[in-house]
Design a protein around this motif. Structure first.
Motif, PDB file in Angstrom:
ATOM      1  N   ILE A 199      64.282  53.252  42.565  1.00 30.23           N
ATOM      2  CA  ILE A 199      65.562  53.264  41.852  1.00 30.23           C
ATOM      3  C   ILE A 199      65.297  52.824  40.419  1.00 30.23           C
ATOM      4  CG2 ILE A 199      67.905  52.319  41.707  1.00 30.23           C
ATOM      5  CD1 ILE A 199      67.729  51.674  44.708  1.00 30.23           C
ATOM      6  N   ILE A 200      65.615  53.670  39.469  1.00 22.98           N
ATOM      7  CA  ILE A 200      65.528  53.257  38.064  1.00 22.98           C
ATOM      8  C   ILE A 200      66.950  53.114  37.549  1.00 22.98           C
ATOM      9  CG2 ILE A 200      64.653  53.787  35.760  1.00 22.98           C
ATOM     10  CD1 ILE A 200      62.377  55.246  36.981  1.00 22.98           C
ATOM     11  N   MET A 201      67.263  51.928  37.091  1.00 24.10           N
ATOM     12  CA  MET A 201      68.613  51.658  36.586  1.00 24.10           C
ATOM     13  C   MET A 201      68.587  51.768  35.062  1.00 24.10           C
ATOM     14  SD  MET A 201      69.254  48.404  39.159  1.00 24.10           S
ATOM     15  CE  MET A 201      70.815  47.862  38.476  1.00 24.10           C
ATOM     16  N   PHE A 202      68.957  52.952  34.577  1.00 26.10           N
ATOM     17  CA  PHE A 202      68.970  53.152  33.123  1.00 26.10           C
ATOM     18  C   PHE A 202      70.167  52.428  32.511  1.00 26.10           C
ATOM     19  CE2 PHE A 202      66.465  56.856  34.455  1.00 26.10           C
ATOM     20  CZ  PHE A 202      65.385  56.731  33.604  1.00 26.10           C
ATOM     21  N   THR A 203      69.964  51.844  31.381  1.00 28.42           N
ATOM     22  CA  THR A 203      70.966  51.101  30.594  1.00 28.42           C
ATOM     23  C   THR A 203      71.372  49.768  31.235  1.00 28.42           C
ATOM     24  OG1 THR A 203      73.097  51.940  31.457  1.00 28.42           O
ATOM     25  CG2 THR A 203      71.960  53.333  29.845  1.00 28.42           C
ATOM     26  N   LYS A 204      70.754  49.411  32.364  1.00 22.72           N
ATOM     27  CA  LYS A 204      71.184  48.187  33.051  1.00 22.72           C
ATOM     28  C   LYS A 204      70.051  47.163  33.120  1.00 22.72           C
ATOM     29  CE  LYS A 204      74.577  50.496  36.018  1.00 22.72           C
ATOM     30  NZ  LYS A 204      74.836  51.034  37.366  1.00 22.72           N
ATOM     31  N   GLY A 205      70.197  46.059  32.399  1.00 23.33           N
ATOM     32  CA  GLY A 205      69.234  44.965  32.495  1.00 23.33           C
ATOM     33  C   GLY A 205      69.903  43.733  33.074  1.00 23.33           C
ATOM     34  N   GLY A 206      69.209  42.624  33.076  1.00 25.62           N
ATOM     35  CA  GLY A 206      69.788  41.372  33.562  1.00 25.62           C
ATOM     36  C   GLY A 206      69.835  41.321  35.081  1.00 25.62           C
ATOM     37  N   ASN A 207      70.302  40.168  35.579  1.00 31.91           N
ATOM     38  CA  ASN A 207      70.273  39.947  37.029  1.00 31.91           C
ATOM     39  C   ASN A 207      71.630  40.031  37.685  1.00 31.91           C
ATOM     40  OD1 ASN A 207      67.570  39.509  37.753  1.00 31.91           O
ATOM     41  ND2 ASN A 207      67.618  37.550  36.651  1.00 31.91           N
ATOM     42  N   ASP A 208      72.663  40.288  36.901  1.00 32.81           N
ATOM     43  CA  ASP A 208      74.021  40.122  37.409  1.00 32.81           C
ATOM     44  C   ASP A 208      74.534  41.360  38.137  1.00 32.81           C
ATOM     45  OD1 ASP A 208      76.193  38.589  37.899  1.00 32.81           O
ATOM     46  OD2 ASP A 208      77.101  38.803  35.919  1.00 32.81           O
ATOM     47  N   TYR A 209      73.809  41.767  39.174  1.00 29.26           N
ATOM     48  CA  TYR A 209      74.216  42.921  39.979  1.00 29.26           C
ATOM     49  C   TYR A 209      74.127  42.548  41.453  1.00 29.26           C
ATOM     50  CZ  TYR A 209      73.826  45.725  35.770  1.00 29.26           C
ATOM     51  OH  TYR A 209      74.007  46.224  34.511  1.00 29.26           O
ATOM     52  N   GLY A 210      75.248  42.670  42.163  1.00 26.07           N
ATOM     53  CA  GLY A 210      75.257  42.348  43.594  1.00 26.07           C
ATOM     54  C   GLY A 210      74.210  43.135  44.350  1.00 26.07           C
ATOM     55  N   GLU A 211      74.031  44.394  43.962  1.00 25.62           N
ATOM     56  CA  GLU A 211      73.064  45.231  44.683  1.00 25.62           C
ATOM     57  C   GLU A 211      71.640  44.708  44.532  1.00 25.62           C
ATOM     58  OE1 GLU A 211      75.255  46.184  42.308  1.00 25.62           O
ATOM     59  OE2 GLU A 211      74.599  47.985  41.235  1.00 25.62           O
ATOM     60  N   LEU A 212      71.333  44.106  43.382  1.00 19.90           N
ATOM     61  CA  LEU A 212      69.991  43.541  43.202  1.00 19.90           C
ATOM     62  C   LEU A 212      69.789  42.362  44.144  1.00 19.90           C
ATOM     63  CD1 LEU A 212      69.306  43.589  39.355  1.00 19.90           C
ATOM     64  CD2 LEU A 212      68.383  45.102  41.116  1.00 19.90           C
ATOM     65  N   ASN A 213      70.821  41.526  44.286  1.00 19.66           N
ATOM     66  CA  ASN A 213      70.720  40.402  45.234  1.00 19.66           C
ATOM     67  C   ASN A 213      70.461  40.917  46.643  1.00 19.66           C
ATOM     68  OD1 ASN A 213      71.304  38.668  43.161  1.00 19.66           O
ATOM     69  ND2 ASN A 213      73.477  38.482  43.667  1.00 19.66           N
ATOM     70  N   SER A 214      71.202  41.952  47.032  1.00 17.52           N
ATOM     71  CA  SER A 214      71.016  42.499  48.384  1.00 17.52           C
ATOM     72  C   SER A 214      69.624  43.073  48.551  1.00 17.52           C
ATOM     73  CB  SER A 214      72.050  43.597  48.659  1.00 17.52           C
ATOM     74  OG  SER A 214      73.340  43.061  48.639  1.00 17.52           O
ATOM     75  N   PHE A 215      69.214  43.897  47.598  1.00 15.78           N
ATOM     76  CA  PHE A 215      67.915  44.561  47.733  1.00 15.78           C
ATOM     77  C   PHE A 215      66.772  43.548  47.742  1.00 15.78           C
ATOM     78  CE2 PHE A 215      69.853  48.681  45.999  1.00 15.78           C
ATOM     79  CZ  PHE A 215      69.838  49.288  47.245  1.00 15.78           C
ATOM     80  N   ARG A 216      66.951  42.442  47.014  1.00 15.37           N
ATOM     81  CA  ARG A 216      65.890  41.425  46.992  1.00 15.37           C
ATOM     82  C   ARG A 216      65.782  40.683  48.313  1.00 15.37           C
ATOM     83  NH1 ARG A 216      67.497  39.859  41.379  1.00 15.37           N
ATOM     84  NH2 ARG A 216      66.121  41.148  40.095  1.00 15.37           N
ATOM     85  N   ASN A 217      66.787  40.817  49.152  1.00 18.67           N
ATOM     86  CA  ASN A 217      66.777  40.096  50.422  1.00 18.67           C
ATOM     87  C   ASN A 217      66.667  41.005  51.639  1.00 18.67           C
ATOM     88  OD1 ASN A 217      67.154  37.084  49.907  1.00 18.67           O
ATOM     89  ND2 ASN A 217      68.551  38.054  48.472  1.00 18.67           N
ATOM     90  N   LEU A 218      66.142  42.192  51.416  1.00 19.64           N
ATOM     91  CA  LEU A 218      65.883  43.080  52.552  1.00 19.64           C
ATOM     92  C   LEU A 218      64.700  42.538  53.348  1.00 19.64           C
ATOM     93  CD1 LEU A 218      66.118  46.522  50.702  1.00 19.64           C
ATOM     94  CD2 LEU A 218      67.780  45.594  52.320  1.00 19.64           C
ATOM     95  N   SER A 219      64.578  42.949  54.597  1.00 18.22           N
ATOM     96  CA  SER A 219      63.418  42.524  55.394  1.00 18.22           C
ATOM     97  C   SER A 219      62.154  43.040  54.717  1.00 18.22           C
ATOM     98  CB  SER A 219      63.517  43.108  56.803  1.00 18.22           C
ATOM     99  OG  SER A 219      63.244  44.494  56.753  1.00 18.22           O
TER     100      SER A 219
END
Ligand code: ATP
Ligand code: MG
Length: 189
Positions: free
Chosen positions: A47-67
């Motif tokens: 997944i490449i998130m164009f124009t989106k930096g920083g950590n403030d994305y719920g989806e990033l929190n979820s993806f970081r906590n996958l098995s």
């Protein structure tokens, strides 16, 4: 998770180019839902998130906590600064981040590194002229046959629409944005 079905006779050699565009809500979230579905089939996903930096994305929190089993197949790259880019505030620093992301996307496509590649907000980057549309078309046309690629974002370029196999336009019959509701944590990011 059983990963013996990666080579699916219904899927092998039939990867498509998908575009989720339009002014309604649900383009990025549709692509993230697709990523979850593909990961559940042991696909390798970028997944490449164009124009989106920083950590403030719920989806990033979820993806970081996958098995670990699922996470090993997922790569997320943020190609943007920690702010929203419009035509009016676009800067050289934004462009550089976005172009770096595109170089990475090109490499991943050419070298067949993933089964599914999501280019989130790529349509915006193209629309703003930060990524060259002809180069995107050329790269997508030469993609490995079995690779699935999704481009999201408003204002999809006609040249991208022309070569895509699936184009969904999300049309806002109603949007709470029009009543002054700005992006909400957990719903929009
Ligand atoms: P989601 O991520 O929820 O699937 P989306 O990807 O379809 O939504 P985008 O087009 O990427 O949505 O819009 C991102 C954000 O822009 C929205 O979260 C919203 O807050 C804001 N927005 C919505 N409508 C407008 C508008 N008409 N003009 C400017 N910004 C808007
Ligand atoms: Mg979006």
């Amino acid at each position: 998770m059983k990963c013996d079905n990666l080579v699916n006779p219904n899927w092998a050699k039939h990867g498509y180019i998908q575009v989720y565009t339009g002014n309604g809500k649900g383009k990025t979230t549709a692509s993230l839902g697709l990523a979850m579905r593909a990961l559940g089939r042991c696909w390798k996903v970028l997944i490449i998130m164009f124009t989106k930096g920083g950590n403030d994305y719920g989806e990033l929190n979820s993806f970081r906590n996958l098995s670990p089993e699922i996470a090993q197949n997922l790569t997320i790259v943020q190609a943007g600064l920690d702010r929203i880019v419009y035509a009016k505030n676009q800067s050289e620093a934004d462009n550089k981040e976005i172009q770096k992301g595109w170089e990475l996307a090109k490499d991943a496509i050419k070298n067949d590194k993933y089964n599914l590649i999501i280019l989130d907000e790529a349509n915006i980057a193209i629309d703003l002229g930060i990524i060259d549309v002809d180069e995107v078309v050329e790269t997508l046309k030469a993609k490995p046959e079995e690779m699935e690629i999704v481009l999201t974002g408003r204002n999809a370029n006609q040249k991208i629409i022309d070569i895509a196999h699936l184009v969904s336009e999300i049309n806002p019959i109603k949007h709470y944005w029009d009543t002054g509701v700005v992006a909400r944590k957990g719903i929009e990011y």
